[in-house]
Structure formats: structure tokens, C-alpha cells
Write a protein that holds these residues in place. Structure first.
Motif, short mmCIF file in Angstrom:
data_model
loop_
_atom_site.label_atom_id
_atom_site.label_comp_id
_atom_site.label_asym_id
_atom_site.label_seq_id
_atom_site.Cartn_x
_atom_site.Cartn_y
_atom_site.Cartn_z
N ARG A 397 0.84 -1.19 0.00
CA ARG A 397 0.00 0.00 0.00
C ARG A 397 0.88 1.25 0.00
NH1 ARG A 397 -0.95 2.82 4.80
NH2 ARG A 397 -0.17 1.86 6.72
N ALA A 399 1.57 4.87 1.59
CA ALA A 399 1.31 5.69 2.78
C ALA A 399 0.88 7.09 2.38
CB ALA A 399 2.57 5.74 3.65
N ASP A 400 0.42 7.84 3.36
CA ASP A 400 -0.06 9.20 3.09
C ASP A 400 1.01 10.09 2.46
OD1 ASP A 400 -2.51 8.47 4.08
OD2 ASP A 400 -2.15 9.29 6.10
N ASP A 401 2.27 9.83 2.81
CA ASP A 401 3.36 10.65 2.26
C ASP A 401 3.93 10.07 0.96
OD1 ASP A 401 4.69 8.45 3.20
OD2 ASP A 401 6.13 9.56 4.44
N GLU A 403 5.06 6.93 0.49
CA GLU A 403 6.01 5.83 0.64
C GLU A 403 5.33 4.49 0.38
OE1 GLU A 403 9.43 4.21 3.76
OE2 GLU A 403 7.84 5.51 4.49
N LEU A 405 4.71 0.76 1.21
CA LEU A 405 4.77 -0.10 2.38
C LEU A 405 4.47 -1.54 1.96
CD1 LEU A 405 2.80 2.06 5.00
CD2 LEU A 405 5.22 2.17 4.37
N ASP A 427 7.02 -1.37 11.11
CA ASP A 427 6.19 -0.71 12.13
C ASP A 427 5.41 -1.73 12.96
OD1 ASP A 427 3.83 -1.39 10.76
OD2 ASP A 427 3.76 0.51 9.68
N TRP A 431 4.19 -3.56 8.77
CA TRP A 431 4.48 -2.98 7.45
C TRP A 431 5.96 -2.62 7.35
CZ3 TRP A 431 1.18 -3.25 3.53
CH2 TRP A 431 -0.19 -3.37 3.80
N HIS A 433 8.69 -0.40 5.77
CA HIS A 433 8.78 0.92 5.13
C HIS A 433 9.94 0.89 4.14
CE1 HIS A 433 5.96 3.29 7.82
NE2 HIS A 433 5.96 2.06 8.33
#
Length: 589
Positions: A397, A399-401, A403, A405, A427, A431, A433
Motif C-alpha cells: 500500500r 502511505a499518506d506521504d 512511501e 509499504l 512498524d 508494514w 517501510h
């Protein structure tokens, strides 16, 4: 799925295809074959010798050498003995090699040549635990080095029950392999991979079309997880054959000898193939050039039509017969179902060049921390410029920024002796990163747009992904490499290197008298030609992405020079330091 250990995978291969050829290498000018039964026997012999040498479970075993059957015997022998093999790049300095040997607590290190042995001998005082250096090619020149044959002989009296006990004690969740990151900055981190990580990932690859009888050419560093998967673990799972190139330089020769059914090339490998083929086209007779140009235009349209699920152009079959089949046969890829590219972004120019020859490059994406592939392009599902779809059974998926994952059974155990870095990478929800920035389209195809930590922030506060700009700059004929700079500066600039295979023809087309890289780098006529091309690239970019100034370096960026990692990724920090004067000049008034 039910999980198995690496040892069980090899045992299954022997039971299924014991008398078939598993490994093929050239020794003294002739090809030598090793069957699956012989392969396993050699692995077990090394494992017993390691036990005899006092190697304990979970200790490291270092391996420094170019790809060869002995590399595999050492790697799998260490796993059989309950130890953890750790590959060291052959380009590593004595200090770098010693760091890995020391960090993984290696009691035994395998090397291929006296040159590699000398590195470890010279740094032995910094590796107090290292007791044995074992050399598999040539005669040892130091009394502190043992030949491979003599070392293996020390294990002949080890009881089979001792080896069986080491194997039985291992669980699928246990770490069994160490992959050291290339180390673009600082010391490399040791990525611990488990039996489950490796066998699950190999199985995921198999489901995408790898099969018994497949043939691979092994030439990329086996210290890298991608080459380990394609040389060791996937062939072991499906019962394939691995043909070892004699050297990196002789890889093209090995392709023609082996006619592989799958082949992984990092972008620079494909770029060099492209440069040689384009240079040959330029010198071909006019009629042949016209036929090739026509065929390539048909091939490019056919490649994109196939991706859209549409019929290929009517004359595609003729172009294939006249040009494509001959080109593929000439370079040894006439049987290749999976021409793969990965480890770094491949420029659209290179992707479209091979696509126009009926040879689509299937991009894959991943990292050591997810056991190699996270996504994969396959003949049934691929898009030029995309790295494919997530492996079946894994998750991905954004991430909001932005990245990327990753989560699944391919995510690594952790970093050796570095819990803080492990917690930073994985995390609380499991996930991983990646540090890469990307996107997923409506059809599930993933595109990687940049490295999160490599994004440049200009003096105006604009975020710029350098890899996107670099990819376009590398599409300029004769440009081999591009490095975009401009962090905290008012505008972007670039360092360019030239391709020696293409520079003469491009200079002639530009009206320059230069015929080699050094002359072209200082020729004003040639520079003006490149400047016009850079301007054309800028027209395809947003204003903040435009390259205002550039300089042409007199030579290529190399691994030996320190500017590239062994997997040919840019070491931006090293480049910034090494070419600080040239970069400063790009921002002078």
C-alpha cells in the motif's frame, strides 16, 4: 501454504531430478556439469567440514567470490550446518570485507582467488574470531589459506547424525541467510532472512511461470538477494539449470552458450546491450537500416497493443521473422520467456528500445528486506514503465506521504545486531517501510517514482524527484549516466557521462570532430548539441524540474571509483564529495 526449510527444498529437487544437470560452469575451457545428486553431496560435504572446523549454529560464514558452484556449496553448506552465510562483494576493500566478516562473527571465510584471500589476510588482526580462510580457485599463496579440497576433506569423519541434528534443529522461522545492503552511506546493515522468507518467495515466483527445465545465466553478484533467488532458490524449487558466466565481462558469451529461459539484467546491462546494438545499426548498410527502422516501429506499436489487450499490427509477424528472431538469437535470448530488469529504475528509452525489437523487459521491484521481489511483471500482466503487480499473497500500500509499504511472509526477520534500525524499518502493524515513493493505478500496477530520502528540496522549497529527471536525461543519445543535483539550490543541475559505444556516431551527427569520450567532453560543438537535447528534455518537465546547467565528466561513474554500489546504484554522497568542484562551478555566478 505449508512452509519448508531451504534444506527440504534441495532434498525435494534431488528426489525429483537427481540425475539431471543442476549446475554448469566452464573449467579450463570446457563445460563441466553437476547433477542434483552431486550438488547435494557437495553441500553436505561442506556442511560437515564446517562442523569439523567448530562453526556453531547461528554463527556467520563469509563468502567472497565471483559466481561459481563453490559459492553455492559454501552458502548452502553453511545453512545445513545451522550457520548463516553472508556474501561479500568482490569489489569490497579489505576494510569493508573485514567489517562484514567481523560483524557476522565468521569463524570461516570462503574466497575464490588469492587476491580475495590477501584482502582478508591483510586485515586478519581486525577479525579475531576468523580462524580459516578457504580458497576454491587456484593455489593458495599464503600459509594462512586452505584450499577448498583440503578443507572439505576435514569433514569426512563427521558423523552423519551430527549433520542431521543441525538440520533438524532449524525451524522455518529461523534466520538462515544474511544479505548485507550495498551501503550507499555508512556501513552496510545485515539483513536477516528466514527459511520461510526464502522458500515462500521462491514459491511466489514459481506461481508466476517459472518451471522445471528453466535455464538461468548466473553473473550478477551472489551477495545480492535477487541473484541468490534466481541462481539458488528458484532453480532449486523448480529443478532448473544454472549456467555460470566465467566473468562479468564474459556474460554475453554465456548468454549465447546457455540460451537462458529467464535473465535478469540491471539497467546498466541493458543499456550497454542497447548501445552496442545501436552502434551496429548505424554502421549497417542503408537497406538493412531501413528494414530495421521499419521493424522497430512495428514492434513498438505491437508491444503497446499487446499491453492494452489489442491485436498486434498486421505486419508484426513479418517484422518478427525478418528482424526480431534474428536479433534475439544473436544475443542468446531467443528462448527467454522472462527478460527481467530491476535493482534500479530503467529508462523509458531503454524499455522502448527492447520493446521495439519484440523483447519486452519485465520490470520487478523489491529490496533485500523483502527477500528480493515485492512486485513482478509477467508476460500475462505488464506495462512499460510499471514494476508490475504485488506478489500473490503479499500486501502493498501507499502511505499518506507516498512511501511504498510492504507486508507478508517475505518481510525479513530484522537487522543483525541493530534492533533500533529494525524497529524503524518495520512498524507495529508489520508494514515494511521501503523508503521508496510510488503509486498504484486502478489496475493494480505499481510505479516507483523516487527514493524518499533522495528527494531534492530546492531553495524555493520545491520537492523534486531526481530519478525521474535522470531517466529522461539518460534517454539523450550518447549520455550514459546522469546525476541531478540541486538540494537547497535555486535550480537543478546535472553531471553527465558519455557512452563510449555511441559517442563517435553522435558527435559526427552533431558536426563535431570528437571521436572519443574525453574529446567530446571538451568539444564546444558537441556540448552545444547536448545542450539542445537537454532543452528538449526540459520541455517535458515542470519548471522546477528543469535542468538549468550541466557538465560532462571525462569518464564514467564506476564501482571501483566508489560512485556506484556493487548493484550499480548511485552513491550520491560520494559523488557530491568527489565532484564538489564541478558542482560548485554549476552554481557559480
Amino acid at each position: 501454504m505449508s512452509y519448508v526449510t531451504v534444506m527440504h527444498t534441495l532434498e525435494a529437487a534431488v528426489a525429483r531430478a537427481g540425475d539431471k544437470v543442476a549446475l554448469r560452469s566452464k573449467r579450463d575451457g570446457r563445460l563441466v556439469d553437476v547433477t542434483w545428486k552431486e550438488y547435494e553431496a557437495n553441500v553436505r560435504a561442506v556442511a560437515k567440514a564446517l562442523i569439523a572446523a567448530g562453526v556453531q549454529p547461528h554463527e556467520g560464514v563469509a563468502i567472497v567470490g565471483f559466481n561459481a558452484p563453490e559459492w553455492l556449496y559454501a552458502d548452502l553448506g553453511a545453512i545445513w550446518a545451522g550457520a548463516i552465510p553472508a556474501g561479500v562483494y568482490t569489489t569490497s576493500s579489505a576494510e569493508q570485507a573485514a567489517y562484514i566478516v567481523r560483524h557476522c562473527d565468521a569463524r570461516v571465510a570462503f574466497v575464490d582467488t588469492a587476491e580475495q584471500a590477501d584482502k582478508l589476510v591483510s586485515a586478519k588482526s581486525s577479525m579475531p574470531k576468523l580462524e580459516r580462510i578457504v580458497q576454491w580457485s587456484g593455489k593458495p599463496t599464503s600459509s594462512e589459506v586452505t584450499s577448498f579440497e583440503d578443507f572439505v576433506a576435514t569433514g569426512k569423519d563427521v558423523d552423519e547424525r551430527a549433520l542431521a541434528a543441525r538440520m533438524d534443529a532449524q525451524k522455518v522461522e529461523d534466520a538462515c541467510t544474511l544479505i548485507y545492503t550495498s551501503g550507499t552511506t555508512g556501513n552496510p546493515k545485515g539483513v536477516l532472512l528466514s527459511h520461510k522468507n526464502i522458500t515462500w518467495t521462491a514459491k511466489a515466483a514459481e506461481t508466476h511461470g517459472f518451471r522445471e527445465g528453466d535455464v538461468a545465466v548466473s553473473y550478477l553478484p551472489l551477495s545480492h538477494i535477487a541473484e541468490q533467488m534466481l541462481t539458488i532458490h528458484v532453480p532449486m524449487l523448480v529443478g532448473g539449470l544454472v549456467h555460470f558466466a566465467e566473468s562479468l565481462e564474459k556474460m554475453p558469451e554465456a548468454l549465447v552458450e546457455a540460451h537462458p529461459t529467464y535473465f535478469l539484467g540491471v539497467p546498466r546491462v541493458w543499456e550497454k546491450m542497447q548501445a552496442k546494438m545501436e552502434a551496429a545499426m548505424v554502421s549497417a548498410p542503408p537497406l538493412r537500416r531501413r528494414i530495421a527502422a521499419w521493424a522497430r516501429s512495428v514492434g513498438l506499436r505491437g508491444g503497446y497493443a499487446e499491453q492494452r489487450g489489442e491485436p498486434k499490427p498486421m505486419l508484426w509477424g513479418l517484422a518478427n521473422k525478418l528482424v526480431f528472431t534474428k536479433v534475439r538469437a544473436r544475443i542468446g535470448l531467443d528462448r527467454c520467456r522472462f527478460p527481467l530488469t530491476g535493482a534500479a529504475p530503467t529508462s523509458k528509452d531503454t524499455l522502448e528500445f527492447f520493446l521495439s525489437l519484440g523483447l519486452p523487459l519485465y520490470e520487478v521491484y523489491g529490496m533485500s528486506e523483502c527477500t528480493g521481489p515485492a512486485t513482478q511483471s509477467i508476460p500475462a500482466a505488464w506495462r512499460t514503465g510499471s514494476v508490475g503487480k504485488v506478489l500473490t499473497g503479499a500486501e502493498l500500500r501507499i502511505a499518506d506521504d507516498g512511501e511504498i509499504l510492504l507486508r507478508g511472509d517475505h518481510v525479513f526477520v530484522g537487522y543483525l545486531k541493530d534492533e533500533a534500525a529494525t524497529r524503524e524499518a518495520i512498524d507495529a502493524d508489520g508494514w515494511l517501510h521501503s523508503g521508496d515513493v510510488g503509486e498504484i493505478d486502478a489496475d493494480g500496477y505499481v510505479r516507483v517514482t523516487d527514493r524518499k530520502k533522495e528527494i531534492l528540496i530546492t531553495a524555493g522549497g520545491e520537492n523534486v524527484a531526481p530519478q525521474l529527471v535522470e531517466s529522461l536525461l539518460k534517454s539523450i543519445p550518447a549520455v550514459a549516466q546522469a546525476v541531478v543535483v540541486g538540494d537547497r539550490q535555486k535550480y537543478l543541475a546535472a553531471l553527465l557521462t558519455l557512452d563510449p559505444e555511441r559517442v563517435a556516431s553522435e558527435a559526427a551527427a552533431a558536426g563535431s570532430s570528437a571521436r572519443d569520450v574525453r574529446a567530446a567532453a571538451t568539444c564546444e560543438t558537441f556540448r552545444a548539441h547536448i545542450e539542445r537535447r537537454v532543452h528538449e528534455v526540459n520541455e517535458r518537465l515542470a519548471r522546477v524540474q528543469a535542468v538549468k546547467r550541466f557538465t560532462i565528466l571525462p569518464g564514467e561513474l564506476t564501482v571501483d571509483g566508489g560512485e556506484l554500489t556493487p548493484t550499480l546504484k548511485l552513491r550520491r554522497k560520494v559523488i557530491a564529495q568527489k565532484y564538489a568542484e564541478q558542482i560548485a562551478a554549476l552554481y557559480a555566478t
